[in-house]
Design a protein around this motif. Structure first.
Motif: not given
Length: 574
Positions: A54-63
């Motif tokens: 989930r943390a990886w997906l949130e980072a990808a979404g922010s990028l």
């Protein structure tokens, strides 16, 4: 409105001033929504992922958000610079005063998303996600010759594949639309990216959409003034003592409140907290309550002044007044079907401790509720009689609610006004940014020739108008399950409504079919966002309602089929 209707001296410059301020409101509101995490997005897959993923997906979404904002800053500046040569007729000010809102707020959004990434993500994770994104972008660039050779099938790569990936990883819908459109135009065409900014600005600048923030604010206002509670209390005094009575009250309350607020989340939030505690006391299963609330949200989508109705009018040119008139009877039919289901589902309800209110108690509740019950009548009468437009009528509702709240219900705390206005701005910005991004995407689809090809396919469907409507029900139900009603309408309304006219389907009838089909998907698990909104408002685990909502959705489907077969239900009173 008073100047025009009473004194017959319209204030010409007011529309220009409203247009300037409106775009600033939309962009500043979308920036606030980004900071608060209030943009509409699909979180189903993100929530199902393990915490580390989930943390990886949130980072990808922010990028992805940062990339979209970075790509539009320069085109937005160029567009605003070009607009300085255009002046408004009445105020005689440069149009760049308005369009510079996009530039300023794009810079603010970039600051917000960078700050959020610094707060939430480790640098190593951001670098890794950025590397994956760079590889994906480089792959698309290298595949340009192959994608161009695919013709319009490359639309599937950008507007289905890329958009689906963005939405699945939790990117807000508006930014998913925007990055897909920018990617398509940059890689597949020679169109300058300023076109994306101009299309977004056009989509967000329809003055008819000025009613969006006003109705959102009105919905919040009736909650703090106690008007919604007064309506519900009166209905409960009439039906609360009969078996399934509070279910009927919930349906009736949603019908009335939907005619005021125009936003489904606000409707459900106004009704559920008032009724759910008493319904639970009578032995109602929490999952059953949320299932009924979710279905009532789908049922009331066509009740004016629904934001979806207003959006359809703005993007397709269909009369707002006709849509307001045509939406009442279909919603009433669905409410009756849901009432039948609620009757059979409440056969075991315990009414042993419930007394029947006397005439005195009912009369007292009615007197208290009279000002609240008058509001929907005031709003609809003002539009139908031509006193006010669909945009202006919301201001009547706000003034009326404020006066009644102060003089009658004496619950108008001024300290709540600032939070209400900020909430209104954030929700408005989230909605309008979706409309703007979807408008740009719709323009790209139209320029690609997709709309012409879609028209040819749809017009060749067997069964004529009835076959077209049947396919539309399925298509809009699928769209509604993955998109909110507003972006789906903005994206596909301009493409499909002309086809409906071509095959002989009345536009108001088609609007009702489209909206109610989308509402089926919107409130249907496992993807329907509305279903999870209802669960959140009712504070019930979605698993408890998952198995109970289907019987209500089946009743709604029967209603949609009847509306398809009998156009009179939509256009009989036009």
């Amino acid at each position: 409105m008073v100047a025009r209707y009473v004194f017959h001296q319209p204030v010409i410059w007011s529309d220009e001033l409203a247009a300037i301020l409106f775009l600033w409101l939309a962009m500043l509101g979308s920036t606030i929504a980004l900071r608060r995490g209030a943009h509409m997005r699909l979180t189903l897959f993100v929530n199902l992922a393990p915490p580390a993923m989930r943390a990886w997906l949130e980072a990808a979404g922010s990028l992805v958000i940062a990339l979209f904002v970075a790509l539009i800053i320069v085109p937005a500046a160029e567009y605003a610079a070009a607009e300085r040569f255009i002046t408004t007729p009445a105020l005689e000010v440069a149009n760049s005063w308005r369009t510079s809102a996009i530039v300023v707020c794009a810079v603010l959004m970039m600051a917000v998303v960078l700050l959020r990434m610094a707060e939430q993500a480790r640098p190593s994770r951001l670098f890794a996600v950025a590397a994956v994104g760079a590889v994906a972008a480089g792959g698309l660039w290298l595949l340009q010759p192959l994608l161009l050779a695919m013709g319009n099938f490359n639309l599937l790569v950008f507007f289905c594949g890329l958009t689906a990936v963005c939405i699945a990883i939790g990117v807000p819908i508006a930014f998913g639309f925007g990055i897909a459109t920018l990617s398509y135009l940059a890689l597949m065409t020679s169109v300058p990216l300023t076109v994306v900014v101009s299309r977004m600005e056009e989509g967000m600048s329809h003055l008819i959409l000025l009613s969006v923030p006003l109705f959102v604010f009105l919905g919040l206002l009736i909650e703090v003034t106690g008007m919604a509670r007064a309506m519900v209390s009166f209905l409960a005094s009439l039906l609360g003592h009969v078996r399934g009575g509070l279910s009927y009250v919930l349906l009736a309350a949603m019908y009335l409140v939907s005619g005021i607020s125009g936003a489904k989340a606000a409707d459900m939030a106004a009704v559920a907290p008032v009724l759910f505690p008493e319904m639970k006391k009578r032995g109602a299963h929490p999952g059953e309550l949320v299932a009924l609330l979710s279905a009532s949200g789908a049922m009331s989508e066509t009740i004016p002044p629904s934001l979806v109705l207003i959006t359809i009018g703005s993007v397709t040119g269909v009369s707002i007044a006709a849509l307001f008139t045509g939406g009442l009877l279909p919603a009433l039919l669905l409410a009756l079907l849901l009432a039948v289901v609620a009757y059979f589902r409440s056969r075991r309800e315990d009414l042993s401790a419930v007394g029947r209110p006397g005439a005195r108690a009912i009369g007292k509740a009615f007197v208290v509720a009279i000002p609240a019950l008058i509001l929907p009548v005031v709003i609809r009468t003002a539009v139908v009689e031509g006193v006010a437009t669909a945009t202006e009528v919301s201001t009547i509702g706000i003034v009326y609610t404020a006066i009644i709240g102060i003089l009658v219900y004496r619950t108008f705390p001024l300290r709540t006004m600032y939070p209400l206005l900020v909430e209104t701005a954030a929700l408005t910005g989230a909605i309008l940014l979706i409309i703007g991004a979807a408008t740009a995407m719709g323009w790209a689809l139209t320029q690609s020739g997709f709309s012409r090809q879609l028209a040819e396919v749809m017009t060749r469907m067997p069964g004529g108008a009835l076959g077209f409507l049947a396919v539309s029900v399925v298509a809009f139900a699928i769209l509604g399950s993955v998109l909110e009603g507003i972006p789906a309408i903005v994206l596909f309304g301009p493409l499909l409504f002309p086809i409906a006219r071509q095959v002989g389907v009345n536009e108001v009838h088609y609007a009702m079919v489209a909206i109610l089909s989308m509402s089926l998907g919107l409130f249907a698990p496992p993807l329907g966002v509305g279903f999870y909104v209802a669960c959140a408002i009712g504070k019930v685990d979605p698993d408890l309602a998952l198995g109970r909502v289907w019987v209500y959705l089946a009743a709604l489907l029967v209603g949609v089929v009847l509306i398809v077969l009998f156009p009179w239900l939509s256009i009989g009173f036009l």
